[in-house]
Enzyme design. Structure first.
Site, PDB file in Angstrom:
ATOM      1  N   PRO A  17      43.721  41.008  31.453  1.00 23.31           N
ATOM      2  CA  PRO A  17      45.056  40.914  32.053  1.00 23.31           C
ATOM      3  C   PRO A  17      45.210  39.792  33.081  1.00 23.31           C
ATOM      4  CG  PRO A  17      43.848  42.818  32.898  1.00 23.31           C
ATOM      5  CD  PRO A  17      43.062  42.288  31.730  1.00 23.31           C
ATOM      6  N   ASN A  18      46.383  39.201  33.049  1.00 26.22           N
ATOM      7  CA  ASN A  18      46.832  38.165  33.990  1.00 26.22           C
ATOM      8  C   ASN A  18      46.189  36.795  33.761  1.00 26.22           C
ATOM      9  OD1 ASN A  18      48.575  39.947  35.549  1.00 26.22           O
ATOM     10  ND2 ASN A  18      46.678  40.899  36.239  1.00 26.22           N
ATOM     11  N   ARG A  55      48.409  30.963  38.724  1.00 24.97           N
ATOM     12  CA  ARG A  55      48.034  32.209  39.388  1.00 24.97           C
ATOM     13  C   ARG A  55      46.957  31.925  40.442  1.00 24.97           C
ATOM     14  NH1 ARG A  55      43.699  36.480  36.947  1.00 24.97           N
ATOM     15  NH2 ARG A  55      44.006  38.062  38.536  1.00 24.97           N
ATOM     16  N   TYR A  77      41.460  30.567  41.300  1.00 24.16           N
ATOM     17  CA  TYR A  77      41.186  30.407  39.868  1.00 24.16           C
ATOM     18  C   TYR A  77      41.340  28.971  39.364  1.00 24.16           C
ATOM     19  CZ  TYR A  77      41.370  35.484  40.029  1.00 24.16           C
ATOM     20  OH  TYR A  77      41.130  36.798  40.344  1.00 24.16           O
ATOM     21  N   ASN A  99      36.083  37.877  29.265  1.00 25.59           N
ATOM     22  CA  ASN A  99      36.474  37.973  30.668  1.00 25.59           C
ATOM     23  C   ASN A  99      37.400  39.181  30.767  1.00 25.59           C
ATOM     24  OD1 ASN A  99      37.405  37.857  33.248  1.00 25.59           O
ATOM     25  ND2 ASN A  99      37.873  35.665  33.231  1.00 25.59           N
ATOM     26  N   ALA A 114      40.727  42.226  35.577  1.00 22.85           N
ATOM     27  CA  ALA A 114      40.736  43.416  36.451  1.00 22.85           C
ATOM     28  C   ALA A 114      40.084  44.631  35.793  1.00 22.85           C
ATOM     29  CB  ALA A 114      42.168  43.736  36.861  1.00 22.85           C
ATOM     30  N   GLU A 145      29.610  38.447  29.478  1.00 23.84           N
ATOM     31  CA  GLU A 145      30.719  38.631  30.429  1.00 23.84           C
ATOM     32  C   GLU A 145      30.869  37.357  31.252  1.00 23.84           C
ATOM     33  OE1 GLU A 145      29.735  41.735  33.209  1.00 23.84           O
ATOM     34  OE2 GLU A 145      31.557  41.468  34.406  1.00 23.84           O
ATOM     35  N   HIS A 172      33.336  35.264  34.377  1.00 23.04           N
ATOM     36  CA  HIS A 172      34.400  35.281  35.380  1.00 23.04           C
ATOM     37  C   HIS A 172      34.548  33.888  35.967  1.00 23.04           C
ATOM     38  CE1 HIS A 172      34.531  39.644  35.383  1.00 23.04           C
ATOM     39  NE2 HIS A 172      33.213  39.621  35.365  1.00 23.04           N
ATOM     40  N   ARG A 178      33.811  38.491  46.702  1.00 27.66           N
ATOM     41  CA  ARG A 178      35.220  38.777  47.029  1.00 27.66           C
ATOM     42  C   ARG A 178      35.366  40.211  47.567  1.00 27.66           C
ATOM     43  NH1 ARG A 178      38.789  36.989  42.104  1.00 27.66           N
ATOM     44  NH2 ARG A 178      40.420  37.426  43.657  1.00 27.66           N
TER      45      ARG A 178
HETATM   46  C1  DQA Z   1      38.238  37.574  37.189  1.00 28.78           C
HETATM   47  C2  DQA Z   1      37.778  38.348  38.438  1.00 28.78           C
HETATM   48  C3  DQA Z   1      38.455  39.695  38.501  1.00 28.78           C
HETATM   49  O1  DQA Z   1      38.045  40.385  39.697  1.00 28.78           O
HETATM   50  C4  DQA Z   1      39.954  39.555  38.557  1.00 28.78           C
HETATM   51  O2  DQA Z   1      40.583  40.823  38.511  1.00 28.78           O
HETATM   52  C5  DQA Z   1      40.498  38.663  37.491  1.00 28.78           C
HETATM   53  C6  DQA Z   1      39.749  37.467  37.105  1.00 28.78           C
HETATM   54  C7  DQA Z   1      37.684  36.128  37.169  1.00 28.78           C
HETATM   55  O3  DQA Z   1      37.681  35.525  36.095  1.00 28.78           O
HETATM   56  O4  DQA Z   1      37.298  35.606  38.216  1.00 28.78           O
HETATM   57  O5  DQA Z   1      41.592  38.868  36.991  1.00 28.78           O
HETATM   58  O6  DQA Z   1      37.740  38.239  36.034  1.00 28.78           O
END
Ligand code: DQA
Length: 145
Positions: free
Chosen positions: A9-10, A17, A22, A73, A76, A97, A99, A106
């Site tokens: 998501p997002n 964003r 990011y 990825n 959240a 995985e 990120h 964080r």
């Molecule tokens: C994320 C890290 C997560 O904590 C966050 O909710 C994201 C992006 C990253 O790629 O840094 O949406 O997965």
């Protein structure tokens, strides 16, 4: 060899964003770089993004027999999704995985990854390079196994 890239998501908002966290690279740009690296490594890349947990669970399940590995990825859902973790544990498809940020550096709620115990490994904190390093690691693992 086919690799499935899943974005949670997002991540469709990447580029605008929270750029201080990011970066300014868009999801389309990351996907283009992954396809380019995929060609170099001799693998075919298919990328999908969803804001819905169930889509990600379905795609992990459906990957069995279709894809050699998954670059994920979970965004959240990393920190909340027992369902996604169980899907990964339930299929025989190796997952890496990734990120963009380093969740361990964080907020405290980001320090736990529900999927970390069921993936081959995690790459975090290198921006879009996390995806490229993760793809290299996944393909290296698949070629060795
Ligand atoms: C994320 C890290 C997560 O904590 C966050 O909710 C994201 C992006 C990253 O790629 O840094 O949406 O997965």
């Amino acid at each position: 060899m086919r690799i499935l890239v899943l974005h949670g998501p997002n991540l469709n908002l990447l580029g605008r964003r929270e750029p201080e966290i990011y970066g300014r690279t868009t999801l389309a740009e990351i996907e283009e770089e992954l396809r380019r690296l995929g060609r170099e490594l001799g693998v075919e890349i298919e990328s999908r993004q969803s804001n819905h947990e169930g889509d990600l669970v379905d795609w992990v399940q459906e990957a069995e027999g279709e894809f050699a590995g998954i670059l994920l990825n979970p965004a959240a859902y990393t920190h909340t999704s027992v369902a996604l973790r169980d899907a990964i544990a339930g299929v025989g498809v190796p997952v890496v995985e990734v990120h963009l940020s380093n969740p361990a550096a964080r907020e405290e709620f980001r320090h736990v990854s529900y999927v970390a115990p069921v993936v081959i490994g995690t790459v975090a904190g290198f921006g879009k390079e996390s995806y490229l390093l993760g793809l290299r690691a996944l393909v290296g693992y698949l070629k060795a196994h």
